[in-house]
Structures are given as structure tokens and as C-alpha cells.
Design a protein around this motif. Structure first.
Motif, PDB file in Angstrom:
ATOM      1  N   PRO A  72     -13.354   4.943   0.279  1.00 47.67           N
ATOM      2  CA  PRO A  72     -11.958   3.906   0.012  1.00 47.67           C
ATOM      3  C   PRO A  72     -10.696   3.916   0.980  1.00 47.67           C
ATOM      4  O   PRO A  72     -10.987   5.182   1.888  1.00 47.67           O
ATOM      5  N   ALA A  73     -10.203   3.152   0.988  1.00 44.81           N
ATOM      6  CA  ALA A  73      -9.069   3.203   1.874  1.00 44.81           C
ATOM      7  C   ALA A  73      -7.795   4.111   1.804  1.00 44.81           C
ATOM      8  O   ALA A  73      -7.763   4.051   0.602  1.00 44.81           O
ATOM      9  N   ALA A  74      -7.341   4.569   2.608  1.00 51.56           N
ATOM     10  CA  ALA A  74      -6.343   5.394   2.080  1.00 51.56           C
ATOM     11  C   ALA A  74      -5.102   4.410   1.927  1.00 51.56           C
ATOM     12  O   ALA A  74      -4.744   3.422   2.469  1.00 51.56           O
ATOM     13  N   TYR A  75      -4.065   4.978   1.097  1.00 55.79           N
ATOM     14  CA  TYR A  75      -2.727   4.221   0.456  1.00 55.79           C
ATOM     15  C   TYR A  75      -2.229   3.888   1.690  1.00 55.79           C
ATOM     16  O   TYR A  75      -1.751   2.873   2.091  1.00 55.79           O
ATOM     17  N   ALA A  76      -1.970   5.112   2.656  1.00 53.21           N
ATOM     18  CA  ALA A  76      -1.168   4.713   3.841  1.00 53.21           C
ATOM     19  C   ALA A  76      -1.611   3.610   4.645  1.00 53.21           C
ATOM     20  O   ALA A  76      -0.985   2.624   5.338  1.00 53.21           O
ATOM     21  N   ASP A  77      -3.011   3.559   4.641  1.00 52.47           N
ATOM     22  CA  ASP A  77      -3.538   2.037   5.397  1.00 52.47           C
ATOM     23  C   ASP A  77      -3.255   0.727   5.089  1.00 52.47           C
ATOM     24  O   ASP A  77      -3.130   0.061   5.532  1.00 52.47           O
ATOM     25  N   SER A 126       0.705   0.011   5.075  1.00 48.36           N
ATOM     26  CA  SER A 126       1.649   0.286   6.351  1.00 48.36           C
ATOM     27  C   SER A 126       2.446  -0.865   6.805  1.00 48.36           C
ATOM     28  O   SER A 126       2.086  -2.092   6.551  1.00 48.36           O
ATOM     29  N   ASN A 127       3.548  -0.649   7.543  1.00 52.16           N
ATOM     30  CA  ASN A 127       4.498  -1.694   7.781  1.00 52.16           C
ATOM     31  C   ASN A 127       4.213  -2.227   9.355  1.00 52.16           C
ATOM     32  O   ASN A 127       5.054  -2.875   9.865  1.00 52.16           O
TER      33      ASN A 127
END
Length: 119
Positions: free
Chosen positions: A43-48, A51-52
Motif C-alpha cells: 500500500p502507498a504511504a499516507y505521506a506519499d 504530499s504537497n
């Protein structure tokens, strides 16, 4: 039901061996006969996802796609039989890891691996 993290690099699978076997039996047969490619995706990380970081605009991406269009279109085929032999070597060659995975899967499925000259 499976926890969804079997073979995950980011989370530990909490399923018992019996749970995994039951899940595999439910997926076997006609369903797997229709799936040609099996890949594991973490799964993709929340931060990815949140991201801004400034990315390319749609217009920039669109222009890149349009610029590459003619060369991509010239290299397209609809059926594998239409692929030029040199393109088969470029697009379909397996690396060492892929060959090992294929042999393991074929042995698990009781298909004898076909060895090519020089392998």
C-alpha cells in the motif's frame, strides 16, 4: 478472510496457515485461470498520497505524451504475432529473478520447466 498483508514488506501478516490455505482455495480454479499476471503491491504511504510537492501540470504531461505519440504508435502491435522478432527479445525477455520465479511456480504447479540452450 485474509488480513491482506501476506508477503507485504511493510506490515506483518496475521493470518494462520489454515486461513491462508482456505483463502487460496477460494481463489483457485476458474478465477485464477483468468489472471495472467500475479504481482504483490504494498500500500502507498499516507505521506506519499498527501504530499504537497509540486508535480508537473496536466498541460506539461499532455505535451510530453503528444510529443512521444508518433514514436510510440509506430512501435505498437495488437497481437503478439504482429511483434517483430527483435521486439520480442526486447519486450519479453525475462531476467534471472523472473526466470527463477517462473521455474518455482511451474514446479509448484507440476509443470516441468523447459530449459533453453545456454541456460
Amino acid at each position: 478472510m485474509s488480513c491482506g498483508f501476506y508477503l507485504s514488506k511493510t506490515r506483518k501478516c496475521t493470518c494462520t496457515k489454515a486461513m491462508l490455505q482456505k483463502y487460496a482455495r477460494r481463489l483457485s480454479g476458474p478465477l485464477l485461470d483468468h489472471i495472467d499476471l500475479h504481482i504483490n503491491v504494498d500500500p502507498a504511504a499516507y505521506a506519499d498520497l498527501s504530499s504537497n510537492v509540486k508535480t508537473s501540470s496536466r498541460e506539461i504531461i499532455r505535451n510530453r505524451v503528444i510529443k512521444q505519440g508518433p514514436s510510440v504508435e509506430a512501435d505498437r502491435w495488437r497481437y503478439n504475432a504482429q511483434m517483430a522478432p527483435e521486439k520480442t527479445i526486447i519486450n519479453c525477455s525475462l531476467g534471472t529473478l523472473e526466470q527463477e520465479l517462473l521455474i518455482q511456480d511451474m514446479e509448484k504447479q507440476s509443470f516441468p520447466p523447459v530449459l533453453t540452450p545456454g541456460s
